[in-house]
Design an enzyme around this catalytic site. Structure first.
Site, PDB file in Angstrom:
ATOM      1  N   SER A   1       0.838  -1.205   0.000  1.00  0.00           N
ATOM      2  CA  SER A   1       0.000   0.000   0.000  1.00  0.00           C
ATOM      3  C   SER A   1       0.870   1.251   0.000  1.00  0.00           C
ATOM      4  O   SER A   1       2.023   1.239   0.466  1.00  0.00           O
ATOM      5  CB  SER A   1      -0.895   0.014   1.250  1.00  0.00           C
ATOM      6  OG  SER A   1      -1.575   1.243   1.384  1.00  0.00           O
TER       7      SER A   1
ATOM      8  N   TYR B   1      -2.822   0.127  10.325  1.00  0.00           N
ATOM      9  CA  TYR B   1      -2.799  -0.330   8.937  1.00  0.00           C
ATOM     10  C   TYR B   1      -1.434  -0.072   8.308  1.00  0.00           C
ATOM     11  O   TYR B   1      -0.852  -0.944   7.650  1.00  0.00           O
ATOM     12  CB  TYR B   1      -3.897   0.384   8.159  1.00  0.00           C
ATOM     13  CG  TYR B   1      -4.023  -0.027   6.714  1.00  0.00           C
ATOM     14  CD1 TYR B   1      -4.577  -1.258   6.375  1.00  0.00           C
ATOM     15  CD2 TYR B   1      -3.612   0.825   5.691  1.00  0.00           C
ATOM     16  CE1 TYR B   1      -4.703  -1.640   5.046  1.00  0.00           C
ATOM     17  CE2 TYR B   1      -3.732   0.453   4.362  1.00  0.00           C
ATOM     18  CZ  TYR B   1      -4.281  -0.781   4.044  1.00  0.00           C
ATOM     19  OH  TYR B   1      -4.401  -1.148   2.730  1.00  0.00           O
TER      20      TYR B   1
END
Length: 252
Positions: free
Chosen positions: A134, A147
């Site tokens: 990501s 995250y």
């Protein structure tokens, strides 16, 4: 480039029944791969994919799923580690249990799947692992501490795995999507006080002015996994509209 560059190869896609995983499944199929979708709810997987129920947080479930793939398709050449979950908040927002849960799925889940598939990857002439990472691994995003920690770990793990297995003929890379137009993002937007304003803000923070489409990420995944790119290993490929690298002046 041949449209059938994956002909004769078997690919496993975790979290392959929706979002980026579903797009990756369809793209690999279009390029000739036989694809097994490992998912908690695989029933919505693309037509023609082998559907295997799998919980990446459970090692026995993962091993059983890999065994089923090999029994049905004869081996494994490509692993797309895409399954994962989101998390919101600053460093104080999540308790220990949530930290362990998200870490167990996002990071250790990739370990479990790759570890189980490794004996079969070692037998393949075109072995490749692609991890879904990501932009959160390379840019500081607000309210994404947990995250981001998992995605940073995936980036580091990808490079270490690539170093470990390159001389065995197994390439390991990762793709770093920006904010993507997936069901998870759609769910987050639906909970915002002003969903349209929130969507506009997410669009605006990416230099090309919109969310990344899952098909665009799938195309990058196929590039990294393709036998035609056998010199590509240890790479993190950004698909983020320039978010990581570009610093544009404000639009006039």
């Amino acid at each position: 480039m041949s449209s059938q560059e994956f002909d004769g190869l078997v690919a496993v896609v975790t979290g392959g029944a929706s979002g980026i995983g579903d797009s990756a499944t369809r793209a690999l199929q279009a390029k000739g791969a036989k694809v097994a979708v490992l998912d908690l709810n695989p029933a919505n997987a693309a037509t023609g994919a082998v559907q295997v129920q799998c919980d990446v947080a459970d090692d026995a479930s993962v091993q059983n799923a890999i065994d089923k793939v090999v029994a049905e398709l004869g081996g494994i050449d490509v692993v797309i580690n895409n399954a994962g979950i989101g998390a919101q908040g600053d460093v104080a927002a999540n308790d220990d249990d949530e930290w362990h849960r998200v870490w167990d799925i996002n990071v250790v889940g990739m370990v479990r799947v790759t570890r189980a598939a490794l004996p079969y990857l070692r037998k393949s002439k075109h072995a490749s692992v692609v991890n879904t990472c990501s932009i959160a691994a390379t840019a500081g995003l607000p309210e994404r501490v947990l995250y981001s920690a998992t995605k940073g770990a995936i980036l580091a793990m990808t490079r270490a795995m690539a170093a470990d297995h390159l001389r065995e003929g197994i390439r390991v890379n990762c793709v770093n999507p920006g904010t993507a137009n997936t069901p998870w993002i759609g769910n987050l937007l639906s909970k915002a006080p002003d969903p349209e304003a929130e969507r506009a803000a997410l669009n605006a923070r990416q230099p090309h002015g919109r969310l990344v489409e899952p098909d665009e990420v799938a195309s990058a995944i196929c590039y990294l996994a393709s036998p035609l790119n056998a010199s590509t290993s240890g790479v993190d490929l950004a698909v983020d509209g320039g978010m990581e690298a570009l610093r544009l002046r404000p639009a006039e």
